[in-house]
Every structure is written in C-alpha cells, then in structure tokens.
Design a protein around this motif. Sequence first.
Motif, mmCIF file in Angstrom:
data_model
loop_
_atom_site.group_PDB
_atom_site.id
_atom_site.type_symbol
_atom_site.label_atom_id
_atom_site.label_comp_id
_atom_site.label_asym_id
_atom_site.label_seq_id
_atom_site.Cartn_x
_atom_site.Cartn_y
_atom_site.Cartn_z
ATOM 1 N N PRO A 494 0.832 -1.211 0.000
ATOM 2 C CA PRO A 494 0.000 0.000 0.000
ATOM 3 C C PRO A 494 0.863 1.256 0.000
ATOM 4 C CG PRO A 494 -0.786 -1.569 1.635
ATOM 5 C CD PRO A 494 0.532 -2.084 1.147
ATOM 6 N N PRO A 495 0.536 2.240 -0.833
ATOM 7 C CA PRO A 495 1.302 3.492 -0.842
ATOM 8 C C PRO A 495 0.990 4.329 0.384
ATOM 9 C CG PRO A 495 -0.579 3.672 -2.280
ATOM 10 C CD PRO A 495 -0.576 2.255 -1.786
ATOM 11 N N LYS A 496 1.809 5.345 0.611
ATOM 12 C CA LYS A 496 1.530 6.276 1.695
ATOM 13 C C LYS A 496 0.573 7.382 1.241
ATOM 14 C CE LYS A 496 5.973 5.470 3.983
ATOM 15 N NZ LYS A 496 7.252 6.058 4.449
ATOM 16 N N VAL A 497 0.658 7.711 -0.054
ATOM 17 C CA VAL A 497 -0.244 8.715 -0.633
ATOM 18 C C VAL A 497 -0.790 8.143 -1.935
ATOM 19 C CG1 VAL A 497 -0.487 11.059 -1.508
ATOM 20 C CG2 VAL A 497 1.117 10.594 0.360
ATOM 21 N N LEU A 526 -6.194 1.945 6.130
ATOM 22 C CA LEU A 526 -4.880 1.437 5.729
ATOM 23 C C LEU A 526 -3.763 2.451 5.954
ATOM 24 C CD1 LEU A 526 -5.896 -0.335 2.378
ATOM 25 C CD2 LEU A 526 -5.361 -1.419 4.580
ATOM 26 N N GLY A 527 -4.105 3.626 6.457
ATOM 27 C CA GLY A 527 -3.091 4.649 6.694
ATOM 28 C C GLY A 527 -2.626 5.345 5.432
ATOM 29 N N ILE A 528 -3.478 5.384 4.406
ATOM 30 C CA ILE A 528 -3.146 6.015 3.125
ATOM 31 C C ILE A 528 -3.827 7.380 3.058
ATOM 32 C CG2 ILE A 528 -3.301 5.807 0.618
ATOM 33 C CD1 ILE A 528 -3.517 2.771 1.001
ATOM 34 N N VAL A 529 -3.085 8.396 2.664
ATOM 35 C CA VAL A 529 -3.665 9.718 2.446
ATOM 36 C C VAL A 529 -4.198 9.753 1.008
ATOM 37 C CG1 VAL A 529 -3.271 12.194 2.409
ATOM 38 C CG2 VAL A 529 -2.065 10.757 4.078
ATOM 39 N N LEU A 555 -7.929 13.089 3.598
ATOM 40 C CA LEU A 555 -8.519 13.319 2.289
ATOM 41 C C LEU A 555 -8.287 14.768 1.877
ATOM 42 C CD1 LEU A 555 -10.346 12.526 -0.119
ATOM 43 C CD2 LEU A 555 -12.320 13.105 1.320
ATOM 44 N N HIS A 556 -7.760 14.953 0.645
ATOM 45 C CA HIS A 556 -7.483 16.301 0.139
ATOM 46 C C HIS A 556 -7.999 16.425 -1.285
ATOM 47 C CE1 HIS A 556 -4.755 17.434 3.483
ATOM 48 N NE2 HIS A 556 -4.421 16.146 3.477
#
Length: 577
Positions: A494-497, A526-529, A555-556
């Motif tokens: 899983p990516p970070k962003v 999952l700790g993903i932005v 979320l952005h």
Amino acid sequence: MAFDRLRADRARYLRMFEPKLLTVLREGYRFGDFRRDLVAGLTVAVVALPLAMALAIASGTGPEKGLHTAIIAGFLISMLSGSRVQIGGPTAAFIPVVFMVIQKFGYGGLILCTLLAGLMLIAAGLLRLGTLMKYMPQPVITGFTAGIAVSIFSSQVKDALGLQMDTVPAEFIPRWAAYARHIATAQPATIALAVLGLAVIVGLRRWKPNWPGFLIALLACSTAAAAFAMPVETIGSRFGGLPLSLPDFAIPHIPFERTLELLPSSFTIAFLAGVESLLSAVVADGMIGGRHRSNGELVAQGVANVGSALFGGLPATGAIARTATNIRSGGRSPVAGMLHAVFLLAFMLLLAPLMGYVPLAALAAVLLVVAWNMSEVEHFRNTLSAPIGDRIVLLLTFVLTALVDLTVAIQAGIVVAAFVFMFRMSESMEISAGIRPTDDDLAPQSDVRDDEARDDENQRARLPKGVEAFQISGPLFFGSSNRLDSLLDQFFEPPKVFILRMRLVPVIDASGVHALRNLARRCQRLGIVLVISGLQEQPNRVISNMQLQERDGELHFVSNFERAVRLAETILERQAH
C-alpha cells in the motif's frame, strides 16, 4: 490442451462457490481462533435473541418462527457463506412483504414463497449473477430501505400503545386509519413499558454501547411488568408457551396452485435476500480487510432459505448489524456464526418458559429502534442533495415502498434510474471537430495542460517513492462506481499517498460519491492519504452538496496533478519527521 483448459475453467468456476469455512480450515484453525469465535458467537446470540422474536411477531407469526429461522438459516449461512464473518437470520427488510403474503395467502403461501426465493438465489449464484447486484443504484437501495423503516414503525404502533383492535390492516393508509379509530383504547401501562424500553436502549447506546441493550430492555420491561402486576399483553398471553425444541423437518400445506400469484413476492424476497446479504458482505470486507465470494454467498443464502422453509421458518439473509457486532466482538471465521446459532438453540431450550413473560410493548420498543437505525436519516438527507434524477428515484422508491408495495417500488425505481442514466449519458456526450484547444482555452489551474504536455509513463516516473496515482475516465455513476472497490488491491505494498485523478470525469451521481466515500474510509483504515485532483464543475458541486469534505491528513482535493504531486511530497516529508 483443450481438455486441460476445460478442467482449469471448471476448477475456477467451482472455487467461486467454495465456502469460506473450508478456506479458514485449510489455512489453519487454532484454539485461540476458536476462543475468539466463541466469545463473538455468544455476544451475537445475545443481540439476536430479542430481535428474532420481535421480527417474527412484526411479520405476523409467532416468536418461535423467528428463533427457528435464526438457528437453522443462521447456521447454514455461516457454514456455506462466501464471507468469513457473515451472520444470517431474519431481518427487518422482510417484515412488510412477509406480513402481506401471510395476510393474502396464509403461512403455507409464505413457505412456498421462501422455497421459491431460495431456489432463485441458488440459480442466481450458479449463473454468476452475484456481480450484477453490485450495480443496484444507491438511491433505490436508500429509498426502499427508508420505506421499509417507515412500514416497520407503523406496524408497531398497536403494540407500543396497547390499542384494543383485533386485526391490523396490511396497507399503510388503512392501517393508520384503523389506528385513528382505536386511539381512545390506548393503555397507559403499555405506553409506559414502551417508553421504558426505548429509554433503556437509547441510554445504554449512549453510555454503555458495548452492553446488549435490546436484551437488557426486555429484562427491564419484563421485571417492571411482573413487579407492578401491569395489565399488559405478553408473548405468553398472545401466543402461548414457546416450544422447547426445533420443529420437525416437514413440509406444511403449500398452495402450489397459486404459484404464479406468489412469484412476484418470491422474487421480492430473493431480491432483498441477495442485496442485503451482499451489502452486508461488502461492509464486512471493509471492516476486516477481506474479500467475499459473491456468487458463493448467493448460493449459501438460497440453501439457507430452502432449509428454513422446510423447517417452517421465515426468509433469512445476512444481517448487517449482527455481522458488524460479530466483527467488533472478535469473530474472524464462519465458526462464530455457527456458534451463534448453537447458543440461540441453547437459549431457546433453557429460557422458553421465561420468554412468555416478555411484554409485547418491549419488543415494539426494540423494533422502533431498529426502524430508526434502518432509516439512515443522514444518508437519506445527503442523497436529497444529489442531482435531481437521483432525488426522483429516491423519493419514488421511498413513497411506493411505504404506501404501495415493495415489489412495485423496486421495479419502478430501477426503471426510472435506467432512464435517468440514459439521459445523463446523452447529456455527457460531446461532439468535437478534433481541434486541440489552445492555452487560452484552458483554465489557469486546470489539470488538462499538465496532461497534454506529458505522457503517463513520464508522469509515473516523476512520482516520489510511496506515492501512486490512478486516473478515472468517463462518468462515475451507479454502473461503474463499484470498480473503485478493488482499486487499492492492485498494489503489492500500500502506498503512503494515493492520487486519484478525476479530470476526465464529467459526471458523478450519488452512487459515485458513495464509492468515493468508501474508498476514502478504506484508505484511512490502511493509513493512506487520499488526494483527489482535477475535479470538473459537476462532480465538484455534487461532492460538495453531499458533504464529502476534506480532512487534513486523510482526504485532500486539489485543482490539478502538479499540485497533487507537490502535496504528496509535503505529506511524505511531514511523515518522515
């Protein structure tokens, strides 16, 4: 070669129906797993006990029918389910249709309906139609769910107020007209117990949410009724004593000559069972990070409904609230659901004499809370902010469910949703002369110029380590929104962003916003932005109206891909420190 390919295809086909129980046992099932499933099964059984009786009584049958259904169908669903943690049994969604069938065709007619629905579900699973149910428009689901909640609420007025009336009409308007004629017969003691039950449930949900509020409310109301000798109707006074065993395997009198008349109701039961079970499985997947087998789930639901009918039970399906309770209590395998059925059987055998003292007003209080939870008022209100077509579908399905018939409501809702979809597709089509726009034609901060200048390979090479990006092209609506469900499964790590590029999405509907909301929640777990870039005017307006809002660190929304990459770099630097 052809034979090997045929054998491989057959093996893949059969794997779709392999119960998750076999998968769990093959992976290795240890004593620690059993201990957690034991606790979860007991917890769910405590929650399911009052619900099973209340749902059966509201459907126009005796409380034992609900218990038998929860035990037999619940055991079969968990044993054969395509989901690891599915809990099955009678649910509130069936109340209006079951009540109507019993009034028109008797209990034998309901048995035939349940049998036919079970066979329909098995056929749907074998024909691999489980994936098609994912395309159900969200406003239709929200509309008929809220309509069913209103129907459940109206069905409990008699028992909550203690009205002295022999029968309750099945139709919505005649039912309330009958209530109005008998309102003078309301019993203060019954009303007091209903209020007590509601106060206990609501109070415990606020201050002790982990306690079994439904069961405690039944105990409090039963104790109060006995201590003060309150003149209220109880399970025993209306239905007599509960049986101390399961019914024999037998087929009661079934009016086969009326099969054609019962087909619409059978289809409605099969549809509700299929949709609710798959929705429950999707919710469970999000909570445990798993993936269910949709076609195997339909087959399991079909077998469970056939089994329930042959033991004189009610229709059954996966129950979202009980499944969530199972997960929160530590259940991670089908054994928890099977144990829940075993515990219910033990409760029925040991506590049957005591259950006769439960006031019907207490069960009415339980179902009033169920109706409120089922109404999903916030979701209903958000959908009312969706585009006009979604609002029409929502309100049409809601009104027809409450006032006319669930079968008619579903058919009308799907047809109107299809027309709305076709209209949207025609509106979103653009005719171009093929002339590439100049820089002056582009918005200053649009996502378009960035993509015109570079190809996708170069852009992916520019992404920092720990950042991934995907682009959506075309309308994001109820027919395509489910594709977001598996988007994160494509990453080995899983990516970070995660950047979701939506510059090529001209139109979004309520189902699309719902899918984005689910994607954002999964990223959060999952700790993903999640960063969404390049929203066009219509998607931006709809997302804003439906209150999918930016949350710092989760979320952005940004105007273009360049800004998304810069934001991702900033987030990575912040996380590094």
